[in-house]
Design a protein around this motif. Structure first.
Motif, PDB file in Angstrom:
ATOM      1  N   LYS A  80       0.856  -1.172   0.071  1.00 36.29           N
ATOM      2  CA  LYS A  80       0.027  -0.048   0.038  1.00 36.29           C
ATOM      3  C   LYS A  80       1.077   1.374  -0.067  1.00 36.29           C
ATOM      4  CE  LYS A  80      -4.040  -1.787   0.092  1.00 36.29           C
ATOM      5  NZ  LYS A  80      -5.150  -1.705  -0.945  1.00 36.29           N
ATOM      6  N   GLU A  81       2.056   1.244   0.455  1.00 38.14           N
ATOM      7  CA  GLU A  81       2.819   2.561   0.641  1.00 38.14           C
ATOM      8  C   GLU A  81       4.186   2.188  -0.102  1.00 38.14           C
ATOM      9  OE1 GLU A  81       2.039   5.321   1.759  1.00 38.14           O
ATOM     10  OE2 GLU A  81       0.141   4.655   2.730  1.00 38.14           O
ATOM     11  N   ARG A  82       5.205   2.306   0.504  1.00 41.00           N
ATOM     12  CA  ARG A  82       6.529   2.236   0.089  1.00 41.00           C
ATOM     13  C   ARG A  82       7.129   0.824  -0.203  1.00 41.00           C
ATOM     14  NH1 ARG A  82      10.207   6.663   2.372  1.00 41.00           N
ATOM     15  NH2 ARG A  82      11.595   6.054   0.840  1.00 41.00           N
ATOM     16  N   LEU A  83       8.229   0.611  -1.220  1.00 45.21           N
ATOM     17  CA  LEU A  83       8.804  -0.550  -1.190  1.00 45.21           C
ATOM     18  C   LEU A  83      10.269   0.158  -1.059  1.00 45.21           C
ATOM     19  CD1 LEU A  83       9.640  -3.417  -1.248  1.00 45.21           C
ATOM     20  CD2 LEU A  83       9.357  -3.249  -3.825  1.00 45.21           C
ATOM     21  N   VAL A  84      11.173  -0.269  -0.214  1.00 49.93           N
ATOM     22  CA  VAL A  84      12.533   0.255  -0.070  1.00 49.93           C
ATOM     23  C   VAL A  84      13.355  -1.050  -0.294  1.00 49.93           C
ATOM     24  CG1 VAL A  84      14.116   1.515   1.300  1.00 49.93           C
ATOM     25  CG2 VAL A  84      11.717   2.148   1.328  1.00 49.93           C
ATOM     26  N   VAL A  85      14.457  -0.917  -1.023  1.00 46.86           N
ATOM     27  CA  VAL A  85      15.362  -2.063  -1.349  1.00 46.86           C
ATOM     28  C   VAL A  85      16.837  -1.309  -0.950  1.00 46.86           C
ATOM     29  CG1 VAL A  85      16.396  -3.667  -3.096  1.00 46.86           C
ATOM     30  CG2 VAL A  85      13.773  -3.038  -2.929  1.00 46.86           C
ATOM     31  N   GLU A  86      17.320  -1.759   0.050  1.00 47.34           N
ATOM     32  CA  GLU A  86      18.568  -1.030   0.346  1.00 47.34           C
ATOM     33  C   GLU A  86      19.983  -1.427  -0.450  1.00 47.34           C
ATOM     34  OE1 GLU A  86      18.870  -1.436   4.736  1.00 47.34           O
ATOM     35  OE2 GLU A  86      17.381   0.098   4.907  1.00 47.34           O
ATOM     36  N   GLY A  87      19.807  -2.886  -0.943  1.00 44.10           N
ATOM     37  CA  GLY A  87      20.899  -3.251  -1.743  1.00 44.10           C
ATOM     38  C   GLY A  87      21.956  -3.904  -0.877  1.00 44.10           C
TER      39      GLY A  87
ATOM     40  N   LEU B 251      22.097  -6.388  -6.401  1.00 41.77           N
ATOM     41  CA  LEU B 251      21.290  -5.900  -7.546  1.00 41.77           C
ATOM     42  C   LEU B 251      19.827  -6.506  -6.922  1.00 41.77           C
ATOM     43  CD1 LEU B 251      23.293  -6.662 -10.576  1.00 41.77           C
ATOM     44  CD2 LEU B 251      22.656  -4.366  -9.688  1.00 41.77           C
ATOM     45  N   SER B 252      18.757  -5.723  -7.523  1.00 46.92           N
ATOM     46  CA  SER B 252      17.562  -6.364  -7.198  1.00 46.92           C
ATOM     47  C   SER B 252      16.951  -6.951  -8.680  1.00 46.92           C
ATOM     48  CB  SER B 252      16.252  -5.375  -6.999  1.00 46.92           C
ATOM     49  OG  SER B 252      16.563  -4.969  -5.469  1.00 46.92           O
ATOM     50  N   GLN B 253      16.369  -8.104  -8.694  1.00 52.53           N
ATOM     51  CA  GLN B 253      16.394  -8.696 -10.033  1.00 52.53           C
ATOM     52  C   GLN B 253      14.727  -8.985 -10.186  1.00 52.53           C
ATOM     53  OE1 GLN B 253      18.817 -11.938 -11.222  1.00 52.53           O
ATOM     54  NE2 GLN B 253      17.755 -12.601 -12.890  1.00 52.53           N
ATOM     55  N   PHE B 254      14.495  -8.870 -11.372  1.00 49.77           N
ATOM     56  CA  PHE B 254      12.986  -9.148 -11.775  1.00 49.77           C
ATOM     57  C   PHE B 254      13.063 -10.262 -12.855  1.00 49.77           C
ATOM     58  CE2 PHE B 254      12.613  -4.978  -9.917  1.00 49.77           C
ATOM     59  CZ  PHE B 254      11.444  -5.033  -9.155  1.00 49.77           C
ATOM     60  N   GLY B 255      12.488 -11.295 -12.671  1.00 39.80           N
ATOM     61  CA  GLY B 255      12.593 -12.400 -13.563  1.00 39.80           C
ATOM     62  C   GLY B 255      11.676 -12.289 -14.826  1.00 39.80           C
ATOM     63  N   GLY B 256      10.655 -11.680 -14.812  1.00 38.95           N
ATOM     64  CA  GLY B 256       9.761 -11.540 -15.841  1.00 38.95           C
ATOM     65  C   GLY B 256       9.202 -10.102 -16.139  1.00 38.95           C
ATOM     66  N   PRO B 257       8.305  -9.687 -16.959  1.00 35.35           N
ATOM     67  CA  PRO B 257       7.901  -8.449 -17.314  1.00 35.35           C
ATOM     68  C   PRO B 257       7.557  -7.719 -16.080  1.00 35.35           C
ATOM     69  CG  PRO B 257       7.100 -10.031 -18.887  1.00 35.35           C
ATOM     70  CD  PRO B 257       7.402 -10.928 -17.714  1.00 35.35           C
ATOM     71  N   VAL B 258       7.710  -6.608 -16.169  1.00 33.31           N
ATOM     72  CA  VAL B 258       7.475  -5.523 -14.899  1.00 33.31           C
ATOM     73  C   VAL B 258       6.708  -4.319 -15.554  1.00 33.31           C
ATOM     74  CG1 VAL B 258       8.295  -4.331 -13.023  1.00 33.31           C
ATOM     75  CG2 VAL B 258       9.421  -6.193 -13.390  1.00 33.31           C
ATOM     76  N   THR B 259       5.559  -4.057 -15.088  1.00 33.19           N
ATOM     77  CA  THR B 259       4.789  -2.788 -15.502  1.00 33.19           C
ATOM     78  C   THR B 259       4.799  -1.706 -14.261  1.00 33.19           C
ATOM     79  OG1 THR B 259       3.407  -4.279 -16.912  1.00 33.19           O
ATOM     80  CG2 THR B 259       2.468  -2.146 -16.635  1.00 33.19           C
ATOM     81  N   PHE B 260       5.050  -0.668 -14.690  1.00 29.44           N
ATOM     82  CA  PHE B 260       4.857   0.568 -13.853  1.00 29.44           C
ATOM     83  C   PHE B 260       3.777   1.478 -14.341  1.00 29.44           C
ATOM     84  CE2 PHE B 260       9.219  -1.121 -13.431  1.00 29.44           C
ATOM     85  CZ  PHE B 260       9.435  -1.042 -12.167  1.00 29.44           C
ATOM     86  N   ASP B 261       2.688   1.580 -13.580  1.00 32.71           N
ATOM     87  CA  ASP B 261       1.523   2.344 -14.005  1.00 32.71           C
ATOM     88  C   ASP B 261       1.733   3.795 -13.716  1.00 32.71           C
ATOM     89  OD1 ASP B 261       0.185   0.202 -14.847  1.00 32.71           O
ATOM     90  OD2 ASP B 261      -0.739  -0.151 -12.941  1.00 32.71           O
ATOM     91  N   GLY B 262       2.916   4.289 -12.800  1.00 28.91           N
ATOM     92  CA  GLY B 262       3.059   5.588 -12.504  1.00 28.91           C
ATOM     93  C   GLY B 262       4.616   6.029 -13.062  1.00 28.91           C
ATOM     94  N   LYS B 263       4.889   6.943 -12.848  1.00 30.02           N
ATOM     95  CA  LYS B 263       6.197   7.666 -12.815  1.00 30.02           C
ATOM     96  C   LYS B 263       7.269   6.600 -12.281  1.00 30.02           C
ATOM     97  CE  LYS B 263       4.821  12.483 -13.762  1.00 30.02           C
ATOM     98  NZ  LYS B 263       4.996  13.818 -13.284  1.00 30.02           N
TER      99      LYS B 263
END
Length: 204
Positions: free
Chosen positions: A10-17, A24-36
């Motif tokens: 619902k709020e923020r997702l923080v990845v500190e690394g 690195l943060s890795q996405f194995g499939g397609p990623v859709t961002f609906d905002g900026k």
């Protein structure tokens, strides 16, 4: 680690690394961002797919692209539509570079090509003299020529049609060498025709 089929935040997702901030943060499939999307650091795209058109390549953008600073392109640049450049434009960085224009080159202003300057209806040079030369050895002018200076002819001259030298009775035409007239010559009121010299009163 944990495995989820779907997660809603619902709020923020923080990845500190990690402790180093470099994990690195890795996405194995397609990623859709609906905002900026905002990146505070450098963005690198590791995919090396070359582009063959607007819909191919490592980065494909459906809309326009606004760039606030310089753009460096390491290979070819192909533009399918019109191009407008505000400011100075430099094509090539060596004297041996070639710029090819296929079609019409329309310059709304002055053009400086090496030492030749084209400005409106005037062709001049920024240094030295203007030389007209052709591969065939002939330069053809299909219009009248208004010469306000001196005409120096180093080779043979052939004139088809009437020729007027001077526009005042006080003008002088000097021939150094032989004057060979293949026809009649009217000099003032003296006519020379073949071996006959006669006086003609009605000559203009």
């Amino acid at each position: 680690s944990a495995v989820f089929d779907e997660v809603t935040i619902k709020e923020r997702l923080v990845v500190e690394g990690g402790d180093s901030g470099q994990v690195l943060s890795q996405f194995g499939g397609p990623v859709t961002f609906d905002g900026k999307i905002k990146a505070n650091a450098q963005v690198k795209i590791a995919n090396a797919t070359d582009s063959t058109g607007p819909t191919s390549g490592a980065l494909v953008v459906t809309g326009g692209v606004g760039v606030g600073k310089d753009v460096k392109i390491g290979d070819s640049l192909q533009v399918s539509g019109n191009t407008t450049v505000d400011g100075n434009t430099t094509l090539g960085n060596e004297n041996t570079d070639t710029t090819t224009v296929t079609g019409i080159l329309d310059v709304n202003g002055r053009a400086d090509i090496d030492n030749v300057r084209i400005d409106g209806n005037t062709i001049t040079t920024t240094s030295e003299r203007l030389i007209l030369d052709s591969n065939s050895g002939e330069v053809e002018i299909n219009d009248n020529v208004d010469l306000n200076g001196t005409l120096n002819v180093s080779g043979n001259t052939t004139v088809d049609g009437n020729t007027t030298l001077g526009n005042e009775n006080t003008d002088t035409t000097t021939v150094t060498g032989i004057l060979d007239v293949n026809g009649r010559a009217d000099i003032d009121k003296v006519r020379i025709d073949g071996s006959t010299i006669s006086y003609v009163n009605d000559l203009v």
